[in-house]
Design an enzyme around this catalytic site. Structure first.
Site, mmCIF file in Angstrom:
data_model
loop_
_atom_site.group_PDB
_atom_site.id
_atom_site.type_symbol
_atom_site.label_atom_id
_atom_site.label_comp_id
_atom_site.label_asym_id
_atom_site.label_seq_id
_atom_site.Cartn_x
_atom_site.Cartn_y
_atom_site.Cartn_z
ATOM 1 N N GLY A 1 44.023 49.587 34.322
ATOM 2 C CA GLY A 1 43.467 49.089 32.776
ATOM 3 C C GLY A 1 42.316 50.171 32.576
ATOM 4 O O GLY A 1 41.774 50.852 33.046
ATOM 5 N N ARG B 1 50.542 51.299 34.698
ATOM 6 C CA ARG B 1 50.800 50.780 35.948
ATOM 7 C C ARG B 1 52.162 51.225 36.569
ATOM 8 O O ARG B 1 52.924 51.292 35.698
ATOM 9 C CB ARG B 1 50.584 49.207 35.895
ATOM 10 N N ASP C 1 41.042 48.770 42.047
ATOM 11 C CA ASP C 1 41.549 48.497 43.234
ATOM 12 C C ASP C 1 42.856 48.955 43.409
ATOM 13 O O ASP C 1 43.233 49.915 44.583
ATOM 14 C CB ASP C 1 41.709 47.086 43.698
ATOM 15 N N GLY C 2 43.927 48.667 42.658
ATOM 16 C CA GLY C 2 45.430 49.306 42.761
ATOM 17 C C GLY C 2 45.314 50.691 42.768
ATOM 18 O O GLY C 2 46.126 51.467 43.356
ATOM 19 N N THR D 1 36.677 50.344 35.854
ATOM 20 C CA THR D 1 37.183 48.664 35.366
ATOM 21 C C THR D 1 36.132 48.253 35.031
ATOM 22 O O THR D 1 35.107 48.111 35.437
ATOM 23 C CB THR D 1 37.727 48.213 36.647
ATOM 24 N N ASP E 1 35.937 44.998 34.972
ATOM 25 C CA ASP E 1 35.770 43.798 35.895
ATOM 26 C C ASP E 1 34.607 43.576 36.697
ATOM 27 O O ASP E 1 34.020 42.499 37.263
ATOM 28 C CB ASP E 1 36.848 43.406 36.515
ATOM 29 N N ASP F 1 34.751 44.445 39.824
ATOM 30 C CA ASP F 1 34.915 43.628 41.034
ATOM 31 C C ASP F 1 35.306 44.618 42.189
ATOM 32 O O ASP F 1 36.072 44.137 43.130
ATOM 33 C CB ASP F 1 36.371 42.968 40.792
ATOM 34 N N ARG G 1 40.254 37.541 35.691
ATOM 35 C CA ARG G 1 40.993 36.859 36.397
ATOM 36 C C ARG G 1 40.676 36.249 38.026
ATOM 37 O O ARG G 1 40.945 35.339 38.131
ATOM 38 C CB ARG G 1 42.451 37.394 36.661
ATOM 39 N N THR H 1 21.728 21.933 17.837
ATOM 40 C CA THR H 1 22.820 22.137 16.796
ATOM 41 C C THR H 1 24.049 22.629 17.038
ATOM 42 O O THR H 1 24.991 22.679 16.449
ATOM 43 C CB THR H 1 22.448 22.754 15.428
ATOM 44 N N ARG I 1 35.637 24.438 18.834
ATOM 45 C CA ARG I 1 36.375 25.682 18.507
ATOM 46 C C ARG I 1 36.349 26.854 19.574
ATOM 47 O O ARG I 1 35.652 26.766 20.346
ATOM 48 C CB ARG I 1 35.742 26.510 17.458
ATOM 49 N N GLN J 1 37.460 43.322 24.613
ATOM 50 C CA GLN J 1 36.567 43.785 25.503
ATOM 51 C C GLN J 1 36.736 44.993 26.250
ATOM 52 O O GLN J 1 35.870 45.923 26.983
ATOM 53 C CB GLN J 1 36.507 42.786 26.786
#
Length: 320
Positions: free
Chosen positions: A11, A72, A103-104, A125, A127, A129, A171, A214, A243, A251
């Site tokens: 990504g 990928r 990671d990948g 990345t 994320d 992570d 995820r 509110t 909603r 993002q």
């Protein structure tokens, strides 16, 4: 060292272009030829490799995404795919590679390292992570993008006295949800690492409206469930009519904030330093504002969730 290649994989994330620029310019400063690999490991196997010039990296530091493009690749996970990639690098006289990704991407870099290609990884990345770094390249921009979106949604939520459920990426990692939730004052935050009962969410909603609030903002990481699922739960257990907003790939894009431009530049420059020193099989990050260097096996360990737990607890305490 005469030649070095750089690729982006997985990504995309804001700040990748800053890192590519730094790798290219610093290498050229030291008289090293730089080659850009287009479309990640797929391009490495296909021979989509081009020598970079200074003009190629001009005016890219402020651009989101990656001008080398990304993809990928399942084929690269095979011995055949890796052999094909190494053959293409050998044709160009390249035996050093900077890999920017998550990671990948790191696992691919480690595979090449074990086969004799000197590799350095840069954690790119949104994320956040990756173990061994406080912040990954692109996370700060993504978090700010979410924050700005939530701020805009809050205006509408206040005007119409509504509850909004906002689904963000993540995820397996809840960093985007946790950090942006704290930054925007969300009433409830749901992340994979530390979930709270939906009944607790309902309690906060009801007590908030009872004391005169509110509107309410709930942020959900996609790994916990969809925003629609949470909206359905609220409708079934109250008279509220929430909603839903799914921010999705918004993002990932956009101009990188100053932090990511600087981080990408620092990591790209350090990657060249290490390769010049014959270092390989290492991943770069940022810990306590210092560039950190860890081997790939360390990076593959699961990132500690202590910080996220602290943020989640603080968010809960401030949601009253």
């Amino acid at each position: 060292m005469k030649k070095i290649a750089v690729l982006t994989s997985g990504g995309d994330s804001p700040g990748m272009n800053a890192a590519i620029r730094a790798v290219t310019k610093k290498s050229m400063y030291h008289g090293i030829e730089v080659y850009g690999v287009y479309r990640g490991y797929e391009g490495l196997m296909d021979g989509d490799i081009k020598k970079l010039e200074l003009k190629d990296v001009g005016s890219i530091i402020h651009r989101g995404g990656t001008f080398l493009r990304s993809a990928r690749s399942e084929k690269f996970k095979t011995e055949e795919g890796q052999a094909q990639a190494i053959e293409n690098m050998t044709k160009h006289g390249i035996d050093r590679l900077v890999v920017i990704g998550g990671d990948g991407s790191y696992r691919g870099a480690q595979a090449l390292h074990k086969k004799g290609i000197k590799t350095i990884g840069i954690s790119g990345t949104i994320d956040n992570d990756i173990n061994g770094t406080d912040y990954t390249l692109g996370f700060s921009t993504a978090m700010n993008t979410v924050m700005e979106a939530v701020d805009r949604i809050r205006d509408t939520a206040t005007s119409h006295e509504r509850t909004f459920i906002i689904e963000v990426m993540g995820r397996h990692a809840g960093d985007i949800a946790a950090w942006s939730g704290l930054a925007t004052g969300a009433e409830s935050i749901f992340i994979p690492e530390k979930t709270i009962p939906k009944s607790e969410m309902m309690y906060r909603l009801k007590t908030g409206f009872e004391r005169g609030k509110t509107h309410s903002i709930i942020i959900v990481a996609e790994g916990v469930g969809s925003a629609e699922e949470f909206a359905t739960y609220i409708k079934e257990n109250s008279d509220y009519d929430p909603r839903v907003t799914v921010l999705g790939h918004i993002q990932r894009g956009g101009r990188p904030v100053a932090f990511d431009r600087i981080l990408g530049s620092r990591l790209g420059g350090k990657a060249v330093d290490l390769l010049m020193d014959e270092v390989s099989g290492m991943a770069l990050g940022l810990e306590k504002n210092e560039i950190s260097v860890h081997d790939f096996d360390y990076v593959f360990q699961k990132k500690k969730a202590d910080e996220l737990e602290e943020i989640s607890v603080l968010s809960s305490e401030l949601s009253i």
